[in-house]
Design an enzyme around this catalytic site. Structure first.
Site, PDB file in Angstrom:
ATOM      1  N   LYS A  68      21.611  62.276  -8.343  1.00  0.00           N
ATOM      2  CA  LYS A  68      22.852  63.058  -8.275  1.00  0.00           C
ATOM      3  C   LYS A  68      24.075  62.181  -8.036  1.00  0.00           C
ATOM      4  CE  LYS A  68      22.074  64.282  -3.459  1.00  0.00           C
ATOM      5  NZ  LYS A  68      22.783  64.572  -2.338  1.00  0.00           N
TER       6      LYS A  68
ATOM      7  N   THR B   2      20.447  55.342  -0.627  1.00  0.00           N
ATOM      8  CA  THR B   2      21.106  54.977   0.631  1.00  0.00           C
ATOM      9  C   THR B   2      21.127  53.464   0.784  1.00  0.00           C
ATOM     10  OG1 THR B   2      20.183  56.982   1.605  1.00  0.00           O
ATOM     11  CG2 THR B   2      21.006  55.325   3.138  1.00  0.00           C
ATOM     12  N   CYS B   3      20.015  52.828   0.476  1.00  0.00           N
ATOM     13  CA  CYS B   3      19.873  51.395   0.743  1.00  0.00           C
ATOM     14  C   CYS B   3      20.985  50.584   0.070  1.00  0.00           C
ATOM     15  CB  CYS B   3      18.505  50.920   0.279  1.00  0.00           C
ATOM     16  SG  CYS B   3      18.237  49.183   0.581  1.00  0.00           S
TER      17      CYS B   3
ATOM     18  N   LYS C 247      24.645  44.532   5.420  1.00  0.00           N
ATOM     19  CA  LYS C 247      24.393  43.079   5.433  1.00  0.00           C
ATOM     20  C   LYS C 247      25.598  42.307   4.896  1.00  0.00           C
ATOM     21  CE  LYS C 247      20.883  44.660   7.018  1.00  0.00           C
ATOM     22  NZ  LYS C 247      20.851  46.060   7.321  1.00  0.00           N
TER      23      LYS C 247
ATOM     24  N   GLY D 214      24.140  56.111  20.054  1.00  0.00           N
ATOM     25  CA  GLY D 214      22.793  55.786  19.575  1.00  0.00           C
ATOM     26  C   GLY D 214      22.632  54.290  19.348  1.00  0.00           C
TER      27      GLY D 214
ATOM     28  N   GLY E 175      20.200  52.455  18.097  1.00  0.00           N
ATOM     29  CA  GLY E 175      19.121  52.058  17.178  1.00  0.00           C
ATOM     30  C   GLY E 175      19.632  50.935  16.284  1.00  0.00           C
TER      31      GLY E 175
ATOM     32  N   GLY F  30      20.090  58.555  14.118  1.00  0.00           N
ATOM     33  CA  GLY F  30      18.899  58.589  13.262  1.00  0.00           C
ATOM     34  C   GLY F  30      19.177  59.336  11.967  1.00  0.00           C
ATOM     35  N   ARG F  31      18.118  59.514  11.196  1.00  0.00           N
ATOM     36  CA  ARG F  31      18.262  60.163   9.886  1.00  0.00           C
ATOM     37  C   ARG F  31      17.184  61.220   9.717  1.00  0.00           C
ATOM     38  NH1 ARG F  31      21.804  57.717   6.564  1.00  0.00           N
ATOM     39  NH2 ARG F  31      20.781  58.397   4.652  1.00  0.00           N
TER      40      ARG F  31
ATOM     41  N   HIS G 182       9.007  20.476   8.246  1.00  0.00           N
ATOM     42  CA  HIS G 182       9.894  20.061   9.339  1.00  0.00           C
ATOM     43  C   HIS G 182      11.168  19.460   8.749  1.00  0.00           C
ATOM     44  CE1 HIS G 182      11.224  18.424  13.149  1.00  0.00           C
ATOM     45  NE2 HIS G 182      11.493  17.298  12.501  1.00  0.00           N
TER      46      HIS G 182
HETATM   47  C1  LIG Z   1      23.329  52.021   7.624  1.00  0.00           C
HETATM   48  C2  LIG Z   1      21.908  51.835   7.158  1.00  0.00           C
HETATM   49  C3  LIG Z   1      21.361  50.557   7.103  1.00  0.00           C
HETATM   50  C4  LIG Z   1      20.050  50.378   6.658  1.00  0.00           C
HETATM   51  N1  LIG Z   1      19.560  49.108   6.602  1.00  0.00           N
HETATM   52  C5  LIG Z   1      18.287  48.911   6.191  1.00  0.00           C
HETATM   53  C6  LIG Z   1      17.752  47.604   6.109  1.00  0.00           C
HETATM   54  O1  LIG Z   1      18.417  46.617   6.421  1.00  0.00           O
HETATM   55  N2  LIG Z   1      16.486  47.460   5.679  1.00  0.00           N
HETATM   56  C7  LIG Z   1      15.707  48.535   5.343  1.00  0.00           C
HETATM   57  O2  LIG Z   1      14.558  48.344   4.970  1.00  0.00           O
HETATM   58  N3  LIG Z   1      16.199  49.783   5.391  1.00  0.00           N
HETATM   59  C8  LIG Z   1      17.454  50.009   5.811  1.00  0.00           C
HETATM   60  N4  LIG Z   1      17.954  51.275   5.846  1.00  0.00           N
HETATM   61  C9  LIG Z   1      17.062  52.393   5.447  1.00  0.00           C
HETATM   62  C10 LIG Z   1      16.977  52.503   3.925  1.00  0.00           C
HETATM   63  O3  LIG Z   1      18.263  52.662   3.391  1.00  0.00           O
HETATM   64  C11 LIG Z   1      16.095  53.681   3.540  1.00  0.00           C
HETATM   65  O4  LIG Z   1      14.850  53.557   4.193  1.00  0.00           O
HETATM   66  C12 LIG Z   1      15.850  53.747   2.037  1.00  0.00           C
HETATM   67  O5  LIG Z   1      17.067  53.850   1.341  1.00  0.00           O
HETATM   68  C13 LIG Z   1      14.968  54.947   1.696  1.00  0.00           C
HETATM   69  O6  LIG Z   1      14.795  55.035   0.319  1.00  0.00           O
HETATM   70  P1  LIG Z   1      14.473  56.440  -0.402  1.00  0.00           P
HETATM   71  O7  LIG Z   1      14.372  56.129  -1.840  1.00  0.00           O
HETATM   72  O8  LIG Z   1      13.353  57.097   0.267  1.00  0.00           O
HETATM   73  O9  LIG Z   1      15.745  57.347  -0.116  1.00  0.00           O
HETATM   74  P2  LIG Z   1      17.354  57.149  -0.425  1.00  0.00           P
HETATM   75  O10 LIG Z   1      17.629  55.722  -0.467  1.00  0.00           O
HETATM   76  O11 LIG Z   1      17.978  57.999   0.567  1.00  0.00           O
HETATM   77  O12 LIG Z   1      17.476  57.704  -1.878  1.00  0.00           O
HETATM   78  C14 LIG Z   1      17.388  59.060  -2.179  1.00  0.00           C
HETATM   79  C15 LIG Z   1      18.202  59.342  -3.426  1.00  0.00           C
HETATM   80  O13 LIG Z   1      17.926  60.653  -3.868  1.00  0.00           O
HETATM   81  C16 LIG Z   1      19.122  61.242  -4.361  1.00  0.00           C
HETATM   82  N5  LIG Z   1      18.911  62.702  -4.309  1.00  0.00           N
HETATM   83  C17 LIG Z   1      18.630  63.455  -3.208  1.00  0.00           C
HETATM   84  N6  LIG Z   1      18.428  64.735  -3.561  1.00  0.00           N
HETATM   85  C18 LIG Z   1      18.592  64.813  -4.906  1.00  0.00           C
HETATM   86  C19 LIG Z   1      18.510  65.866  -5.851  1.00  0.00           C
HETATM   87  N7  LIG Z   1      18.174  67.097  -5.491  1.00  0.00           N
HETATM   88  N8  LIG Z   1      18.762  65.565  -7.140  1.00  0.00           N
HETATM   89  C20 LIG Z   1      19.085  64.316  -7.533  1.00  0.00           C
HETATM   90  N9  LIG Z   1      19.167  63.280  -6.676  1.00  0.00           N
HETATM   91  C21 LIG Z   1      18.913  63.520  -5.387  1.00  0.00           C
HETATM   92  C22 LIG Z   1      20.177  60.712  -3.411  1.00  0.00           C
HETATM   93  O14 LIG Z   1      21.466  60.790  -3.993  1.00  0.00           O
HETATM   94  C23 LIG Z   1      19.713  59.282  -3.199  1.00  0.00           C
HETATM   95  O15 LIG Z   1      20.280  58.404  -4.148  1.00  0.00           O
HETATM   96  C24 LIG Z   1      19.273  51.493   6.270  1.00  0.00           C
HETATM   97  C25 LIG Z   1      19.813  52.787   6.309  1.00  0.00           C
HETATM   98  C26 LIG Z   1      21.109  52.947   6.750  1.00  0.00           C
HETATM   99  C27 LIG Z   1      21.685  54.350   6.791  1.00  0.00           C
END
Ligand SMILES: Cc1cc2nc3c(=O)[nH]c(=O)nc-3n(C[C@H](O)[C@H](O)[C@H](O)COP(=O)(O)OP(=O)(O)OC[C@H]3O[C@@H](n4cnc5c(N)ncnc54)[C@H](O)[C@@H]3O)c2cc1C
Length: 584
Positions: free
Chosen positions: A157, A163-164, A173, A299, A301, A387-388, A558
């Site tokens: 969408k 998110t990543c 980063k 928080g 975390g 958290g999320r 080393h």
């Molecule tokens: C600030 C922050 C820093 C982070 N740093 C790290 C890190 O350093 N290392 C690490 O490993 N993890 C990190 N994370 C966590 C990491 O971003 C997530 O674990 C990862 O993005 C999860 O991937 P995912 O594909 O499950 O979900 P997401 O990355 O959340 O992707 C889900 C996607 O689905 C789409 N979507 C949702 N519903 C619909 C729908 N109905 N139709 C169409 N599209 C849809 C969304 O738009 C989104 O693009 C961080 C998170 C945050 C918030």
């Protein structure tokens, strides 16, 4: 859950052992400490005791067979329990009913081709599977499905990368690198690098624009990879129906299987004043084009601590409020306390732990955060980082079994609805991008080839990209003591490491935990330079179930930061050369 009986490693040089004879047969009840079988190595013969009470539910290797160390040779469990022998792929199994059965095999390339040839042809708008969500779990699943020859569609969408790439790992980063550059400026003069002026200013427009350019490069790369793999890329919101159709605006497509990879969103709390526009989420703060004088982080975390450090290094007064007694409480306690100490000392961050937020009052351009213990924090802005939670919009029509607001999945990443999989943050198992990659890959393989591959996420590394970095894999010291009672703990400090001293990064340590019998490494915890890189070596060691004695045979270059990891491993058995002798 069934307990694996493995061929033990009874010495540094032991690579295999022969089963002389099983003293018990399948179906027998065995008490903890009772002799299960006798084995012979090239040096000695020994008896192997049961590690806990249980029924011998399967024997995988019989009398006379020679087996490599650590290989599973049988299982203990509940009476009548069925055991999943996929971990011991291709080994003949004597099951509880005395019948010989085979472990499930991963399909061969020929088998995949045969299935593909036999399957009903797909209609124009029909796919082997449709992925909803283009984050790490979703795009990985789509590409893996295409690699295996599937006809795949992915619906996103907003921007690919989830998110990543857009609001998480990569933007944070990028900003943390700025914090590191500012730290480097502070030490330049001490190293003889005299800057014309020690004054600097931060152009927030440029920092945000640079971050956006990094994000764009990576998200464009993901889109390009999807297209190169001939995945049908569809932009739009996907509404998923129980008949496995997905509606995107006025287009309807159908998947034989569906992969829900809709990820997560910021979790909110219901307290008075939280709706103030001065309270930002991580999504908002990444696009902030001003530097607040003060920031209250709600928080402590990973997200709160990383973003708090970014602003502290820009000169913002940062106060972190954390309910637990320390920041990032999932980390090993000693590491977490050391990080807190360094961030306070070097970056002036304040930490209010063991307390919670009760109310926020907005007056003028500032906030007063009232805490449960009576303290008040006054700040220009607040960051809500508690958290999320899973993102479920578009999935309302599916009657999926849930577990505390998360979609429940099994080890194959399949939900309670057959043919619908849910890898990544949406199932809440491990909310990390690299865990999402693995879950996506496994969901794709199972969706296409039938459920055969399980997700094993117990050795997923985790890192905090502060300065110094922090990283961990496996059990914390506290968990290991709880599970094993007696453990070995080895430590080595970066303060004596050549590369760290040469780099002005001589702080922190590596802690290694192993069990005392076979010296198998159970957990690694690092605070110090390159922790997020070194931890990948540790994760491989844990996954391969290597022992201290085996890793001790390797040579580490080393001067490198990872020598500290190597010495911490040796320290578990009192053999680290650069540590003082252990007191007896
Ligand atoms: C600030 C922050 C820093 C982070 N740093 C790290 C890190 O350093 N290392 C690490 O490993 N993890 C990190 N994370 C966590 C990491 O971003 C997530 O674990 C990862 O993005 C999860 O991937 P995912 O594909 O499950 O979900 P997401 O990355 O959340 O992707 C889900 C996607 O689905 C789409 N979507 C949702 N519903 C619909 C729908 N109905 N139709 C169409 N599209 C849809 C969304 O738009 C989104 O693009 C961080 C998170 C945050 C918030």
């Amino acid at each position: 859950m069934a307990l694996e009986v493995i061929m033990p490693k009874a010495g540094v040089d032991m690579t295999e052992g022969q089963i002389v004879q099983w003293n018990k047969k399948v179906g027998d009840f065995v008490k903890e400490g009772e002799i299960l079988l006798e084995i012979m190595t090239d040096k000695v013969s020994m008896e192997l005791e049961a590690e806990e009470d249980g029924y011998l539910i399967a024997i995988l290797k019989g009398d006379g067979e020679t087996v490599p160390v650590t290989e599973v040779i049988g299982y203990l469990g509940e009476e009548g329990e069925q055991v999943d022998t996929s971990a011991a792929a291709n080994q003949p199994v004597v099951a509880a009913d005395g019948q010989s059965v085979s472990a499930p095999e991963a399909p061969s390339q020929e088998a995949i081709a045969e299935v593909a040839a036999k399957k009903e042809p797909l209609a124009d708008d029909e796919y082997d599977f449709v992925v909803v969500g283009g984050g790490p779990a979703g795009y990985y699943a789509a590409i893996r499905g295409a690699q295996l020859g599937g006809k795949i569609a992915i619906v996103e969408k907003t921007e690919f990368g989830g998110t990543c790439l857009n609001k998480g790992c990569i933007p944070t980063k990028t900003y943390l690198k700025n914090a590191e550059i500012l730290d480097s400026l502070k030490i330049a003069a001490g190293r003889g690098i005299n800057l014309a002026s020690t004054n600097y200013s931060i152009d927030m427009d440029k920092t945000v624009d640079f971050k956006n350019s990094v994000v764009k490069t990576l998200t464009g790369g993901v889109r390009g990879l999807l297209k190169a793999n001939k995945v049908e890329v569809i932009n739009g919101f996907g509404q998923v129906n129980p008949d496995k159709t997905v509606v995107i605006g006025d287009r309807v497509i159908k998947g034989r299987k569906i992969i829900l990879a809709t990820g997560s969103k910021v979790s909110r709390i219901n307290i008075p004043g939280i709706e103030s526009s001065l309270v930002l989420t991580s999504d908002d703060i990444l696009d902030l084009r001003e530097i607040p004088k003060s920031l209250a982080v709600i928080g402590g975390g990973v997200v709160g601590v990383e973003l708090g450090l970014v602003y502290a290094s820009y000169g913002t007064e940062v106060t972190v409020i954390e309910m637990a007694d320390r920041i990032i409480p999932a980390m090993d306690k000693e590491v977490s306390l050391e990080l807190q100490r360094i961030l306070a000392k070097k970056h002036g961050m304040k930490f209010l732990t063991s307390t919670s937020l009760q109310e926020i009052v907005e007056n003028g351009n500032q906030l007063t955060l009232k805490l449960a213990d009576g303290q008040e924090v006054v700040a220009e802005k607040a960051l809500l980082s508690i958290g999320r939670v899973p993102q479920l919009d578009g999935l309302e029509k599916l009657e999926l079994e849930m577990d505390r607001g998360r979609i429940k999945v099994d080890a194959y990443q399949e939900t309670s609805v057959p043919g619908i999989y849910a890898p990544g943050d949406v199932n809440g198992t491990k909310m990390l991008a690299h865990a999402a990659y693995r879950m996506g890959e496994i969901a794709a393989e199972n969706a296409l080839q039938g459920n055969h591959r399980e997700a094993h996420l117990e050795f997923t590394p985790a890192a905090v990209y502060t300065h110094p970095e922090v990283a961990m894999v496996g059990l914390t010291e506290e968990q290991a003591r709880e599970q094993y009672g007696e453990i070995l703990v080895g430590k080595n400090s970066f303060t004596g490491n050549g590369r760290a001293i040469a780099s002005n990064e001589a702080e922190g340590f590596v802690k290694v935990i192993s069990e005392p019998k076979y010296h198998e490494i159970l957990g690694v915890h690092i605070i110090g330079p390159a922790a997020a890189e070194i931890i990948n070596e540790a994760a491989t060691i844990l996954k391969m179930e290597l022992t201290v004695d085996e890793v001790a045979q390797s040579i580490h270059g080393h001067p490198t930061f990872s020598e500290v990891f190597y010495e911490a491993i040796l320290d578990t058995v009192g053999e680290a050369i650069h540590n003082p002798p252990k007191r007896k």
